[in-house]
Design a protein around this motif. Sequence first.
Motif, PDB file in Angstrom:
ATOM      1  N   VAL A   1      16.184  18.624 -14.144  1.00 40.67           N
ATOM      2  CA  VAL A   1      16.920  18.685 -12.878  1.00 40.67           C
ATOM      3  C   VAL A   1      16.370  19.807 -12.001  1.00 40.67           C
ATOM      4  O   VAL A   1      16.168  19.627 -10.793  1.00 40.67           O
ATOM      5  CB  VAL A   1      18.430  18.874 -13.142  1.00 40.67           C
ATOM      6  N   VAL A   2      16.121  20.952 -12.596  1.00 41.37           N
ATOM      7  CA  VAL A   2      15.580  22.068 -11.822  1.00 41.37           C
ATOM      8  C   VAL A   2      14.238  21.692 -11.204  1.00 41.37           C
ATOM      9  O   VAL A   2      13.996  21.901 -10.003  1.00 41.37           O
ATOM     10  CB  VAL A   2      15.441  23.327 -12.699  1.00 41.37           C
ATOM     11  N   ALA A   3      13.344  21.118 -12.019  1.00 36.86           N
ATOM     12  CA  ALA A   3      12.022  20.746 -11.505  1.00 36.86           C
ATOM     13  C   ALA A   3      12.132  19.688 -10.413  1.00 36.86           C
ATOM     14  O   ALA A   3      11.409  19.736  -9.404  1.00 36.86           O
ATOM     15  CB  ALA A   3      11.145  20.235 -12.657  1.00 36.86           C
ATOM     16  N   ARG A   4      13.032  18.744 -10.603  1.00 37.53           N
ATOM     17  CA  ARG A   4      13.198  17.672  -9.621  1.00 37.53           C
ATOM     18  C   ARG A   4      13.687  18.228  -8.279  1.00 37.53           C
ATOM     19  O   ARG A   4      13.144  17.916  -7.218  1.00 37.53           O
ATOM     20  CB  ARG A   4      14.186  16.643 -10.162  1.00 37.53           C
ATOM     21  N   ILE A   5      14.692  19.062  -8.316  1.00 38.47           N
ATOM     22  CA  ILE A   5      15.243  19.607  -7.075  1.00 38.47           C
ATOM     23  C   ILE A   5      14.247  20.547  -6.411  1.00 38.47           C
ATOM     24  O   ILE A   5      14.102  20.556  -5.180  1.00 38.47           O
ATOM     25  CB  ILE A   5      16.597  20.292  -7.344  1.00 38.47           C
ATOM     26  N   GLU A   6      13.522  21.322  -7.204  1.00 41.08           N
ATOM     27  CA  GLU A   6      12.512  22.196  -6.614  1.00 41.08           C
ATOM     28  C   GLU A   6      11.385  21.396  -5.967  1.00 41.08           C
ATOM     29  O   GLU A   6      10.734  21.880  -5.035  1.00 41.08           O
ATOM     30  CB  GLU A   6      11.959  23.149  -7.662  1.00 41.08           C
ATOM     31  N   SER A   7      11.171  20.163  -6.414  1.00 41.48           N
ATOM     32  CA  SER A   7      10.125  19.341  -5.808  1.00 41.48           C
ATOM     33  C   SER A   7      10.455  18.964  -4.367  1.00 41.48           C
ATOM     34  O   SER A   7       9.583  18.533  -3.618  1.00 41.48           O
ATOM     35  CB  SER A   7       9.899  18.068  -6.635  1.00 41.48           C
ATOM     36  N   PHE A   8      11.704  19.149  -3.963  1.00 39.60           N
ATOM     37  CA  PHE A   8      12.118  18.860  -2.586  1.00 39.60           C
ATOM     38  C   PHE A   8      12.090  20.105  -1.709  1.00 39.60           C
ATOM     39  O   PHE A   8      12.523  20.067  -0.558  1.00 39.60           O
ATOM     40  CB  PHE A   8      13.510  18.232  -2.569  1.00 39.60           C
ATOM     41  N   GLY A   9      11.607  21.226  -2.239  1.00 37.27           N
ATOM     42  CA  GLY A   9      11.443  22.438  -1.440  1.00 37.27           C
ATOM     43  C   GLY A   9      12.380  23.575  -1.800  1.00 37.27           C
ATOM     44  O   GLY A   9      12.195  24.696  -1.331  1.00 37.27           O
ATOM     45  N   PHE A  10      13.396  23.316  -2.608  1.00 40.63           N
ATOM     46  CA  PHE A  10      14.330  24.368  -3.006  1.00 40.63           C
ATOM     47  C   PHE A  10      13.709  25.266  -4.072  1.00 40.63           C
ATOM     48  O   PHE A  10      12.769  24.886  -4.771  1.00 40.63           O
ATOM     49  CB  PHE A  10      15.615  23.750  -3.570  1.00 40.63           C
ATOM     50  N   LYS A  11      14.283  26.468  -4.225  1.00 40.49           N
ATOM     51  CA  LYS A  11      13.885  27.385  -5.278  1.00 40.49           C
ATOM     52  C   LYS A  11      15.122  27.797  -6.074  1.00 40.49           C
ATOM     53  O   LYS A  11      16.130  28.202  -5.498  1.00 40.49           O
ATOM     54  CB  LYS A  11      13.207  28.633  -4.699  1.00 40.49           C
ATOM     55  N   LEU A  12      15.020  27.679  -7.381  1.00 36.57           N
ATOM     56  CA  LEU A  12      16.141  28.085  -8.228  1.00 36.57           C
ATOM     57  C   LEU A  12      16.325  29.587  -8.153  1.00 36.57           C
ATOM     58  O   LEU A  12      15.388  30.354  -8.349  1.00 36.57           O
ATOM     59  CB  LEU A  12      15.881  27.668  -9.674  1.00 36.57           C
ATOM     60  N   GLN A  13      17.562  29.998  -7.871  1.00 35.27           N
ATOM     61  CA  GLN A  13      17.868  31.431  -7.791  1.00 35.27           C
ATOM     62  C   GLN A  13      18.622  31.923  -9.018  1.00 35.27           C
ATOM     63  O   GLN A  13      18.397  33.042  -9.485  1.00 35.27           O
ATOM     64  CB  GLN A  13      18.677  31.734  -6.532  1.00 35.27           C
ATOM     65  N   ALA A  14      19.537  31.106  -9.531  1.00 36.51           N
ATOM     66  CA  ALA A  14      20.351  31.572 -10.658  1.00 36.51           C
ATOM     67  C   ALA A  14      20.957  30.392 -11.406  1.00 36.51           C
ATOM     68  O   ALA A  14      21.143  29.309 -10.855  1.00 36.51           O
ATOM     69  CB  ALA A  14      21.458  32.503 -10.174  1.00 36.51           C
ATOM     70  N   ARG A  15      21.260  30.636 -12.675  1.00 40.23           N
ATOM     71  CA  ARG A  15      21.967  29.671 -13.522  1.00 40.23           C
ATOM     72  C   ARG A  15      23.216  30.349 -14.076  1.00 40.23           C
ATOM     73  O   ARG A  15      23.202  31.550 -14.346  1.00 40.23           O
ATOM     74  CB  ARG A  15      21.118  29.223 -14.709  1.00 40.23           C
ATOM     75  N   SER A  16      24.260  29.580 -14.266  1.00 44.36           N
ATOM     76  CA  SER A  16      25.471  30.099 -14.900  1.00 44.36           C
ATOM     77  C   SER A  16      25.891  29.169 -16.029  1.00 44.36           C
ATOM     78  O   SER A  16      25.660  27.959 -15.967  1.00 44.36           O
ATOM     79  CB  SER A  16      26.613  30.205 -13.879  1.00 44.36           C
ATOM     80  N   GLU A  17      26.512  29.749 -17.029  1.00 43.73           N
ATOM     81  CA  GLU A  17      27.068  28.969 -18.139  1.00 43.73           C
ATOM     82  C   GLU A  17      28.587  28.849 -18.014  1.00 43.73           C
ATOM     83  O   GLU A  17      29.266  28.509 -18.985  1.00 43.73           O
ATOM     84  CB  GLU A  17      26.701  29.631 -19.470  1.00 43.73           C
ATOM     85  N   ILE A  18      29.111  29.063 -16.824  1.00 45.14           N
ATOM     86  CA  ILE A  18      30.555  29.048 -16.646  1.00 45.14           C
ATOM     87  C   ILE A  18      31.168  27.704 -17.004  1.00 45.14           C
ATOM     88  O   ILE A  18      32.305  27.623 -17.460  1.00 45.14           O
ATOM     89  CB  ILE A  18      30.936  29.461 -15.196  1.00 45.14           C
ATOM     90  N   ASN A  19      30.413  26.614 -16.820  1.00 45.60           N
ATOM     91  CA  ASN A  19      30.937  25.280 -17.112  1.00 45.60           C
ATOM     92  C   ASN A  19      30.301  24.663 -18.354  1.00 45.60           C
ATOM     93  O   ASN A  19      30.311  23.437 -18.516  1.00 45.60           O
ATOM     94  CB  ASN A  19      30.731  24.372 -15.898  1.00 45.60           C
ATOM     95  N   ALA A  20      29.767  25.497 -19.230  1.00 46.09           N
ATOM     96  CA  ALA A  20      29.198  25.017 -20.486  1.00 46.09           C
ATOM     97  C   ALA A  20      30.312  24.592 -21.446  1.00 46.09           C
ATOM     98  O   ALA A  20      31.426  25.116 -21.398  1.00 46.09           O
ATOM     99  CB  ALA A  20      28.352  26.104 -21.128  1.00 46.09           C
ATOM    100  N   ASN A  21      30.000  23.642 -22.315  1.00 47.11           N
ATOM    101  CA  ASN A  21      30.942  23.222 -23.356  1.00 47.11           C
ATOM    102  C   ASN A  21      30.164  22.906 -24.627  1.00 47.11           C
ATOM    103  O   ASN A  21      29.638  21.806 -24.789  1.00 47.11           O
ATOM    104  CB  ASN A  21      31.747  22.000 -22.928  1.00 47.11           C
ATOM    105  N   PRO A  22      30.062  23.854 -25.555  1.00 46.80           N
ATOM    106  CA  PRO A  22      29.287  23.634 -26.779  1.00 46.80           C
ATOM    107  C   PRO A  22      29.869  22.564 -27.694  1.00 46.80           C
ATOM    108  O   PRO A  22      29.185  22.097 -28.614  1.00 46.80           O
ATOM    109  CB  PRO A  22      29.299  25.008 -27.461  1.00 46.80           C
ATOM    110  N   LYS A  23      31.103  22.134 -27.454  1.00 52.24           N
ATOM    111  CA  LYS A  23      31.698  21.068 -28.272  1.00 52.24           C
ATOM    112  C   LYS A  23      31.141  19.689 -27.928  1.00 52.24           C
ATOM    113  O   LYS A  23      31.298  18.742 -28.695  1.00 52.24           O
ATOM    114  CB  LYS A  23      33.216  21.051 -28.077  1.00 52.24           C
TER     115      LYS A  23
END
Length: 303
Positions: free
Chosen positions: A239-261
């Motif tokens: 997803v990161v690579a795909r969105i960056e292919s449209f000109g965006f640059k990833l600035q940050a990631r968060s695990e706030i909505n992670a669910n290891p279950k």
Amino acid sequence: MFLRTALRSLSLTALVTTTVLPGCASKPAAPAETPAPGGEDPAAAAVRDADPATVEALKAAIAGPQRSAENRARDQYRHPLETLLFFGLKKDQTVVELWPGGGGWFTEILAPTLRDSGKLIVTNFDTSGPADAYQTRNGKKFLEKLAGAPEVYDKVEVVTVTDPSALVLAPENSVDLVVTFRNTHGWVEDNIDAAIYGAAFKALKPGGVLGVEAHRAKPQQVDDPKKVAETGYLPEDWVVARIESFGFKLQARSEINANPKDTKDYEKGVWTLPPSFELGDKDRDKYAAIGESDRMTLKFVKP
């Protein structure tokens, strides 16, 4: 194919005439602020450092009477305060929410937060189609929601999407923040992600933010993006690579909505889990105990 995808991802296959960029192979993402093991998540830091007036407005909106008890119950999985502050939301910004759906879960929070000093623009389905079509029904449902509480939604600007390839969200370079929640897989499956992210890029100011929350697949090589997207999940690095292919640059990631279950291996894909419960009563308690999906939460910028 279309009906299933429409029901699950609020997509617009029947209206698409766009040409899509080739799928991106999984590859390491660009360096970005990432939660350190045992350290502070960027979302927590964003809450700590946020504009106090925005925090106050967001908390009031989250606790507001426009939200149903059912929607409030999902806060434990969707973390609206932390997620929106991580994306950099401020109460005086111009914000676009992409594909909010008939229910408008985040619209209920964004609209009152931005009503007094900012601006909220939302996309909606074309309601002029056949009365029994999914897009028509849900487009009307969303408009009825807005009309039903003018004290909350009277200033919301609606962009009707009839053809994603011709989508214009706002004047070029005029938007501070674009957000999308759990839509990416549907856009990939229906070959419209290039058109949508392209429209978002044009609308954003230089330095503006694209906030993306999406169902996260296990890391894997992606040879057929549409096939993977049919499960509702996509690998984060893809997803990161795909969105960056449209000109965006990833600035940050968060695990706030992670669910290891979330084991991500269900008969009906991500829709096996709440709130969809596509298996009905079969193992319902098991899936309820897992909760909503494991999600990536990504912050991109327009250079």
